[in-house]
Design a protein around this motif. Structure first.
Motif, mmCIF file in Angstrom:
data_model
loop_
_atom_site.group_PDB
_atom_site.id
_atom_site.type_symbol
_atom_site.label_atom_id
_atom_site.label_comp_id
_atom_site.label_asym_id
_atom_site.label_seq_id
_atom_site.Cartn_x
_atom_site.Cartn_y
_atom_site.Cartn_z
ATOM 1 N N SER A 196 16.139 3.321 -10.862
ATOM 2 C CA SER A 196 14.898 3.120 -10.166
ATOM 3 C C SER A 196 14.475 3.794 -9.111
ATOM 4 O O SER A 196 15.470 3.866 -8.261
ATOM 5 N N PRO A 197 13.574 4.785 -8.805
ATOM 6 C CA PRO A 197 13.343 5.348 -7.719
ATOM 7 C C PRO A 197 12.426 4.397 -6.487
ATOM 8 O O PRO A 197 12.110 4.651 -5.385
ATOM 9 N N LEU A 198 12.384 3.288 -6.862
ATOM 10 C CA LEU A 198 11.510 2.115 -6.191
ATOM 11 C C LEU A 198 12.552 0.993 -5.727
ATOM 12 O O LEU A 198 12.080 0.084 -5.232
ATOM 13 N N THR A 199 13.718 0.948 -6.201
ATOM 14 C CA THR A 199 14.743 -0.325 -5.800
ATOM 15 C C THR A 199 14.399 -0.767 -4.376
ATOM 16 O O THR A 199 14.298 -1.893 -3.953
ATOM 17 N N LYS A 200 14.437 0.329 -3.420
ATOM 18 C CA LYS A 200 14.570 -0.102 -1.923
ATOM 19 C C LYS A 200 13.237 -0.642 -1.639
ATOM 20 O O LYS A 200 12.994 -1.750 -0.921
ATOM 21 N N LEU A 256 7.047 3.803 -14.211
ATOM 22 C CA LEU A 256 6.182 3.978 -12.959
ATOM 23 C C LEU A 256 4.562 3.811 -13.063
ATOM 24 O O LEU A 256 3.930 3.045 -12.132
ATOM 25 N N ASN A 257 4.330 4.061 -14.286
ATOM 26 C CA ASN A 257 2.871 3.751 -14.593
ATOM 27 C C ASN A 257 2.666 2.057 -14.541
ATOM 28 O O ASN A 257 1.713 1.460 -14.029
ATOM 29 N N ASP A 258 3.560 1.533 -15.099
ATOM 30 C CA ASP A 258 3.726 -0.148 -15.012
ATOM 31 C C ASP A 258 3.778 -0.803 -13.607
ATOM 32 O O ASP A 258 2.817 -1.555 -13.451
ATOM 33 N N CYS A 259 4.534 -0.075 -12.691
ATOM 34 C CA CYS A 259 4.644 -0.264 -11.548
ATOM 35 C C CYS A 259 3.288 -0.156 -10.777
ATOM 36 O O CYS A 259 3.129 -0.854 -9.723
ATOM 37 N N LEU A 260 2.650 0.988 -10.878
ATOM 38 C CA LEU A 260 1.393 1.370 -10.576
ATOM 39 C C LEU A 260 0.606 0.136 -10.633
ATOM 40 O O LEU A 260 -0.181 -0.370 -9.752
ATOM 41 N N GLU A 261 0.348 -0.267 -11.869
ATOM 42 C CA GLU A 261 -0.545 -1.056 -12.205
ATOM 43 C C GLU A 261 -0.454 -2.401 -11.680
ATOM 44 O O GLU A 261 -1.006 -3.182 -10.751
ATOM 45 N N LEU A 262 1.063 -2.871 -11.547
ATOM 46 C CA LEU A 262 1.448 -3.893 -10.808
ATOM 47 C C LEU A 262 1.189 -3.871 -9.359
ATOM 48 O O LEU A 262 0.719 -5.034 -8.734
ATOM 49 N N TYR A 263 1.590 -2.825 -8.568
ATOM 50 C CA TYR A 263 1.406 -2.682 -7.280
ATOM 51 C C TYR A 263 -0.201 -2.684 -6.750
ATOM 52 O O TYR A 263 -0.688 -2.965 -5.810
ATOM 53 N N THR A 264 -0.813 -2.173 -7.894
ATOM 54 C CA THR A 264 -2.474 -2.135 -7.709
ATOM 55 C C THR A 264 -3.020 -3.463 -7.605
ATOM 56 O O THR A 264 -3.773 -4.182 -6.693
ATOM 57 N N PHE A 321 3.149 5.928 -2.923
ATOM 58 C CA PHE A 321 4.543 6.615 -3.179
ATOM 59 C C PHE A 321 4.609 6.625 -4.811
ATOM 60 O O PHE A 321 5.273 7.682 -5.121
ATOM 61 N N ILE A 322 4.505 5.785 -5.698
ATOM 62 C CA ILE A 322 4.182 5.575 -6.955
ATOM 63 C C ILE A 322 3.265 6.810 -7.479
ATOM 64 O O ILE A 322 3.601 7.479 -8.286
ATOM 65 N N LYS A 323 1.940 6.895 -6.847
ATOM 66 C CA LYS A 323 1.247 7.623 -7.168
ATOM 67 C C LYS A 323 1.704 9.123 -6.847
ATOM 68 O O LYS A 323 1.330 9.970 -7.683
ATOM 69 N N THR A 330 0.853 -1.409 -0.213
ATOM 70 C CA THR A 330 -0.141 0.083 -0.041
ATOM 71 C C THR A 330 0.932 1.050 -0.066
ATOM 72 O O THR A 330 0.595 2.211 -0.748
ATOM 73 N N SER A 331 1.975 1.132 0.883
ATOM 74 C CA SER A 331 2.814 2.404 0.869
ATOM 75 C C SER A 331 3.311 2.641 -0.321
ATOM 76 O O SER A 331 3.896 3.705 -0.796
ATOM 77 N N THR A 332 3.962 1.462 -0.970
ATOM 78 C CA THR A 332 4.666 1.733 -2.258
ATOM 79 C C THR A 332 3.778 2.169 -3.183
ATOM 80 O O THR A 332 4.253 3.110 -4.155
ATOM 81 N N ARG A 333 2.626 1.826 -3.247
ATOM 82 C CA ARG A 333 1.565 2.232 -4.253
ATOM 83 C C ARG A 333 1.256 3.585 -4.273
ATOM 84 O O ARG A 333 1.184 4.423 -5.153
#
Length: 191
Positions: A167-171, A112-120, A91-93, A86-89
């Motif tokens: 990637s701003p999402l690596t961690k 980021l759009n792909d990651c948003l879809e994946l995390y959703t 953050f992507i938004k 939830t937090s990562t999603r």
């Protein structure tokens, strides 16, 4: 006549903090269960770091409530994973919303759009997995949880497909991956 002095502000603030510190700390038996479980999990899965496992489970304010037995500890790990997803999603938004100010590289924005879809989708999957886990339907929970694990890896891989893209999402992806591995490992210990 004796005058009443209101308690000092220091006491009003420090006493609740003092008591909450002791109530949030895992008990000796729950800490032992957490460490033993993390030791076993990290032995069976080389992708799981023992320190990350113990720190994650012990630092949760719910560790005391959810670590009375292995099944409860599994619920705690699912809870941590769901909060992380939830937090990562969110953050992507946030990154995408602030795109106008920062002018993201089009490739990074697409990732980021792909990651948003994946995390959703991962958020739906973790909720399904948690429901299946509570019902002790471990095979179904395993399938749903594995898709959460795949989401973090797929998200990170998208950024790595192009050179010089960071990637701003690596961690966050690494944390999601590790938390999911903890849940999967605990579930495997129960079957």
């Amino acid at each position: 006549m004796r005058s009443h002095h209101p308690p000092s502000l220091f006491l009003l603030i420090s006493l609740p903090l003092f008591f909450s510190f002791f109530t949030l700390q895992p008990t000796t038996s729950s800490a032992t269960l957490i460490r033993d479980t993390c030791r076993q999990c990290s032995k069976t899965d080389p992708n799981l770091d023992y320190e990350f496992c113990t720190n994650s489970l012990e630092s949760s304010p719910y560790s005391r409530r959810y670590s009375s037995d292995l099944h409860q500890l599994g619920l705690l790990s699912f809870n941590l994973t769901r909060h992380n997803v939830t937090s990562t999603r969110n953050f992507i938004k946030h990154l995408l919303k602030n795109n106008k100010e920062k002018k993201l590289d089009p490739y990074v924005k697409a990732c980021l759009n792909d990651c948003l879809e994946l995390y959703t989708e991962a958020l739906r999957s973790i909720k399904d997995a948690e429901k299946d886990y509570k019902a002790k339907e471990y095979d179904d929970a395993n399938i749903a949880l594995s898709s959460v694990n795949d989401a973090s890896t797929t998200c990170e891989d998208g950024f790595n497909e192009k050179e010089k893209v960071v990637s701003p999402l690596t961690k966050r992806n690494r944390y999601t991956f590790q938390l999911t591995v903890i849940s999967l490992s605990i579930m495997n210990m129960l079957t």
